[in-house]
Design a protein around this motif. Structure first.
Motif, PDB file in Angstrom:
ATOM      1  N   SER A 125       0.831  -1.211   0.000  1.00  0.00           N
ATOM      2  CA  SER A 125       0.000   0.000   0.000  1.00  0.00           C
ATOM      3  C   SER A 125       0.858   1.251   0.000  1.00  0.00           C
ATOM      4  CB  SER A 125      -0.943  -0.001   1.219  1.00  0.00           C
ATOM      5  OG  SER A 125      -1.836  -1.084   1.142  1.00  0.00           O
ATOM      6  N   GLY A 126       1.962   1.175  -0.749  1.00  0.00           N
ATOM      7  CA  GLY A 126       2.794   2.358  -0.937  1.00  0.00           C
ATOM      8  C   GLY A 126       2.280   3.172  -2.094  1.00  0.00           C
ATOM      9  N   TYR A 127       3.173   3.885  -2.746  1.00  0.00           N
ATOM     10  CA  TYR A 127       2.771   4.816  -3.791  1.00  0.00           C
ATOM     11  C   TYR A 127       2.002   4.108  -4.914  1.00  0.00           C
ATOM     12  CZ  TYR A 127       2.987   8.541  -7.192  1.00  0.00           C
ATOM     13  OH  TYR A 127       2.630   9.491  -8.118  1.00  0.00           O
ATOM     14  N   VAL A 128       2.597   3.087  -5.494  1.00  0.00           N
ATOM     15  CA  VAL A 128       1.978   2.408  -6.636  1.00  0.00           C
ATOM     16  C   VAL A 128       0.744   1.632  -6.205  1.00  0.00           C
ATOM     17  CG1 VAL A 128       2.306   0.621  -8.394  1.00  0.00           C
ATOM     18  CG2 VAL A 128       4.113   2.289  -7.941  1.00  0.00           C
ATOM     19  N   GLY A 129       0.852   0.867  -5.117  1.00  0.00           N
ATOM     20  CA  GLY A 129      -0.258   0.041  -4.690  1.00  0.00           C
ATOM     21  C   GLY A 129      -1.480   0.838  -4.274  1.00  0.00           C
ATOM     22  N   LEU A 130      -1.260   1.923  -3.537  1.00  0.00           N
ATOM     23  CA  LEU A 130      -2.382   2.714  -3.045  1.00  0.00           C
ATOM     24  C   LEU A 130      -3.080   3.455  -4.175  1.00  0.00           C
ATOM     25  CD1 LEU A 130      -4.039   3.654  -0.651  1.00  0.00           C
ATOM     26  CD2 LEU A 130      -2.348   5.451  -0.245  1.00  0.00           C
ATOM     27  N   VAL A 131      -2.297   4.091  -5.050  1.00  0.00           N
ATOM     28  CA  VAL A 131      -2.902   4.809  -6.182  1.00  0.00           C
ATOM     29  C   VAL A 131      -3.635   3.829  -7.096  1.00  0.00           C
ATOM     30  CG1 VAL A 131      -2.415   6.143  -8.263  1.00  0.00           C
ATOM     31  CG2 VAL A 131      -1.260   6.714  -6.129  1.00  0.00           C
ATOM     32  N   SER A 132      -3.001   2.703  -7.420  1.00  0.00           N
ATOM     33  CA  SER A 132      -3.631   1.717  -8.305  1.00  0.00           C
ATOM     34  C   SER A 132      -4.891   1.142  -7.672  1.00  0.00           C
ATOM     35  CB  SER A 132      -2.645   0.595  -8.632  1.00  0.00           C
ATOM     36  OG  SER A 132      -1.481   1.094  -9.267  1.00  0.00           O
ATOM     37  N   ALA A 168     -10.723   0.679  -7.587  1.00  0.00           N
ATOM     38  CA  ALA A 168     -11.979   0.765  -6.840  1.00  0.00           C
ATOM     39  C   ALA A 168     -12.905   1.791  -7.467  1.00  0.00           C
ATOM     40  CB  ALA A 168     -11.692   1.110  -5.377  1.00  0.00           C
ATOM     41  N   ASP A 169     -12.337   2.885  -7.934  1.00  0.00           N
ATOM     42  CA  ASP A 169     -13.148   3.923  -8.566  1.00  0.00           C
ATOM     43  C   ASP A 169     -13.768   3.438  -9.867  1.00  0.00           C
ATOM     44  OD1 ASP A 169     -13.860   6.595  -7.763  1.00  0.00           O
ATOM     45  OD2 ASP A 169     -12.874   7.340  -9.576  1.00  0.00           O
ATOM     46  N   PHE A 170     -13.155   2.415 -10.485  1.00  0.00           N
ATOM     47  CA  PHE A 170     -13.727   1.810 -11.691  1.00  0.00           C
ATOM     48  C   PHE A 170     -14.910   0.904 -11.355  1.00  0.00           C
ATOM     49  CE2 PHE A 170      -9.318   1.822 -13.925  1.00  0.00           C
ATOM     50  CZ  PHE A 170      -9.453   3.178 -14.172  1.00  0.00           C
ATOM     51  N   GLY A 171     -15.091   0.588 -10.066  1.00  0.00           N
ATOM     52  CA  GLY A 171     -16.185  -0.283  -9.652  1.00  0.00           C
ATOM     53  C   GLY A 171     -15.761  -1.641  -9.147  1.00  0.00           C
ATOM     54  N   HIS A 172     -14.455  -1.933  -9.171  1.00  0.00           N
ATOM     55  CA  HIS A 172     -13.977  -3.207  -8.641  1.00  0.00           C
ATOM     56  C   HIS A 172     -14.003  -3.194  -7.112  1.00  0.00           C
ATOM     57  CE1 HIS A 172     -12.804  -4.639 -12.557  1.00  0.00           C
ATOM     58  NE2 HIS A 172     -11.921  -3.675 -12.737  1.00  0.00           N
ATOM     59  N   ASP A 173     -14.052  -4.385  -6.533  1.00  0.00           N
ATOM     60  CA  ASP A 173     -13.944  -4.558  -5.076  1.00  0.00           C
ATOM     61  C   ASP A 173     -12.453  -4.768  -4.768  1.00  0.00           C
ATOM     62  OD1 ASP A 173     -14.192  -5.176  -2.423  1.00  0.00           O
ATOM     63  OD2 ASP A 173     -15.059  -7.166  -2.741  1.00  0.00           O
ATOM     64  N   VAL A 174     -11.829  -3.794  -4.096  1.00  0.00           N
ATOM     65  CA  VAL A 174     -10.376  -3.805  -3.922  1.00  0.00           C
ATOM     66  C   VAL A 174     -10.005  -3.879  -2.443  1.00  0.00           C
ATOM     67  CG1 VAL A 174      -8.214  -2.565  -4.344  1.00  0.00           C
ATOM     68  CG2 VAL A 174     -10.066  -2.456  -6.034  1.00  0.00           C
ATOM     69  N   VAL A 175      -9.063  -4.773  -2.137  1.00  0.00           N
ATOM     70  CA  VAL A 175      -8.476  -4.842  -0.801  1.00  0.00           C
ATOM     71  C   VAL A 175      -7.001  -4.497  -0.916  1.00  0.00           C
ATOM     72  CG1 VAL A 175      -8.012  -6.276   1.220  1.00  0.00           C
ATOM     73  CG2 VAL A 175     -10.080  -6.655  -0.129  1.00  0.00           C
ATOM     74  N   CYS A 176      -6.568  -3.475  -0.183  1.00  0.00           N
ATOM     75  CA  CYS A 176      -5.144  -3.125  -0.131  1.00  0.00           C
ATOM     76  C   CYS A 176      -4.540  -3.762   1.115  1.00  0.00           C
ATOM     77  CB  CYS A 176      -4.957  -1.610  -0.095  1.00  0.00           C
ATOM     78  SG  CYS A 176      -5.255  -0.803  -1.679  1.00  0.00           S
ATOM     79  N   ILE A 177      -3.430  -4.473   0.932  1.00  0.00           N
ATOM     80  CA  ILE A 177      -2.815  -5.251   2.009  1.00  0.00           C
ATOM     81  C   ILE A 177      -1.428  -4.689   2.287  1.00  0.00           C
ATOM     82  CG2 ILE A 177      -2.110  -7.571   2.718  1.00  0.00           C
ATOM     83  CD1 ILE A 177      -4.012  -8.541   0.333  1.00  0.00           C
ATOM     84  N   ASP A 178      -1.092  -4.569   3.557  1.00  0.00           N
ATOM     85  CA  ASP A 178       0.248  -4.098   3.908  1.00  0.00           C
ATOM     86  C   ASP A 178       0.646  -4.689   5.254  1.00  0.00           C
ATOM     87  OD1 ASP A 178       2.047  -1.580   2.702  1.00  0.00           O
ATOM     88  OD2 ASP A 178       2.487  -2.078   4.794  1.00  0.00           O
TER      89      ASP A 178
END
Length: 435
Positions: A8-15, A20-30
């Motif tokens: 959930s750094g720069y690339v992971g958090l932005v991506s 999620a904004d596209f409508g996918h169900d997203v889990v960020c793990i760190d």
């Protein structure tokens, strides 16, 4: 579709936020509990324009969640992205892949359903092969495929870059993985964003080749700037003149103090190491790395010359405006300001500084620099003011006010100002590549 983003750094958090904004169900793990707790409370670990709002809206909509539990996070995910750091390894410059391989092993141990494992981290050629081997050994009973999907995000403009990309590169020869990745990016694919499917190894090399080429352009125009100063030409005219050529293009032809940041320095070094390992030397990139390192130190000498030379500079005060490697980020990694401040300190110059976002991260890197609450607080009493990073806040400085509180000497390392206008205001003005 459920997507897991490991890291959930720069690339992971932005991506993750954009998916999620596209409508996918997203889990960020760190692995960092403090980071995950902060994210759950709406506190971003990095500065990126618009990110806090994007994360907040998708958390409220229930499409974006955060966890430290990898097994829980990847459960039922169709695509699992690896977006952990690959810093330069000490000693040889190779990308440190220990985090990538550790995540691959943990994913393999906890994977319960078919999934495409996607390397989003910037990794050398062949990393996907090793990730595939690790996953296969850890969990031979579950269907999976490994794909490469490099990121091309510019710090300070990452959300726009993700949602309106020049291209989407996916490396896989597996038809099932190709289908999953097409579904992941369907919102962009339908909007005609170019989607390039390649082999996994080609995809891995594309990211390094792209960053190395941009570093070449930056370094080339910086060397042209030095030549312009010697012959009386204007590098900005030269940049425009060659940039109008469609074969060259205008981007990344802005003379300055050299490149820095999280990508170009480490990626050029990693490419050099890969080329060395495969006995295919990249002499141009090798030269670029050396020239860029020297460039940053040379900018320190340029400031010292504006103070009257080495003997005259001792005991004087210089204000640095902008510390981060570029505007609209708090990233201090390999920022030119670090080398410039060190050169000034070595010359016995007192250094004050102001940056809108980067001072907290700059403090441990620049212990001899006094951080100030505003640009004018840094400038007060200075013998020279130096624009190091072209934040918008520094594009319209009150020159009359500066003359009242400091010496009228402006060293513009980003060519923000018009030389004639500044000199007409009674300033000694020094810029890059302009007579």
């Amino acid at each position: 579709m459920k997507i897991a983003m490991v890291g959930s750094g720069y690339v992971g958090l932005v991506s993750g936020a954009c998916f999620a904004d596209f409508g996918h169900d997203v889990v960020c793990i760190d692995k960092d509990p403090a980071k995950i707790d902060s994210l759950k409370n709406g506190v971003m670990p990095i500065y990126e324009p618009g990110l806090a709002e994007l994360v907040g809206s998708n958390v409220r909509a229930g499409r974006l969640t955060f966890t430290t539990d990898l097994a829980e996070g990847i459960a039922d995910a169709s695509a699992i992205f690896i977006a952990v750091g690959t810093p330069s390894r000490r000693g040889d410059g190779h990308a440190d892949l220990s985090f990538v391989y550790a995540v691959a092993e943990e994913i393999g141990a906890n994977l319960k359903q078919p999934a495409v494992i996607v390397t989003k981290s910037t990794v050398p050629v062949g990393t996907g092969d090793e990730v595939e081997r690790i996953l296969g050994e850890a969990n031979p009973g579950v269907k999976f495929a490994v794909a490469s999907n490099p990121e091309f995000l510019r710090e300070g403009a990452a959300i726009g870059d993700f949602k309106h990309p020049d291209r989407i590169v996916v490396g896989t020869e597996d038809d099932w993985a190709r289908g999953v990745m097409t579904e992941v990016y369907r919102p962009l694919f339908l909007n005609k964003s170019p989607m390039l499917f390649t082999s996994r190894r080609s995809s891995e090399l594309i990211k390094y080749a792209a960053n190395a080429f941009l570093a070449v352009k930056i370094t080339f125009i910086n060397e042209m700037a030095d030549l312009c100063e010697k012959v009386g030409a204007d590098v900005q005219d030269v940049s425009r003149g060659i940039g109008m050529d469609g074969r060259i293009g205008a981007k990344f032809l802005h003379a300055g103090p050299g490149y820095g940041g999280s990508c170009f320095p480490k990626d050029t070094l990693a490419l050099l190491k890969t080329a060395e390992d495969y006995e295919a030397p990249t002499r141009i990139v090798e030269a670029v790395v050396k020239v860029n390192d020297a460039r940053k130190r040379a900018m320190g000498r340029k400031v010292i010359e504006a103070l009257g030379g080495m003997d005259a500079a001792r005991g004087k005060k210089v204000a640095l405006l902008g510390l981060t490697f570029k505007p609209n980020t708090d990233d201090m990694r390999d920022a030119p300001a670090i080398a410039i401040a060190l050169a000034l300190a070595d010359a016995g110059v007192e250094v004050t500084a102001y940056d809108p976002e980067g001072m907290e991260l700059a403090k441990p890197l620049m212990p001899d620099v006094t951080m100030c609450a505003s640009a004018y607080a840094a400038i007060e009493g200075a013998d020279a003011t130096v624009i190091v990073t072209e934040w918008d806040a520094f594009r319209a400085l009150d020159l009359d006010r500066i003359k009242r509180i400091a010496a009228p000497v402006l060293v513009d390392l980003r060519n923000v100002y018009d030389p004639a206008e500044v000199r007409a205001n009674g300033f000694t003005y020094v810029s890059v590549g302009r007579p």
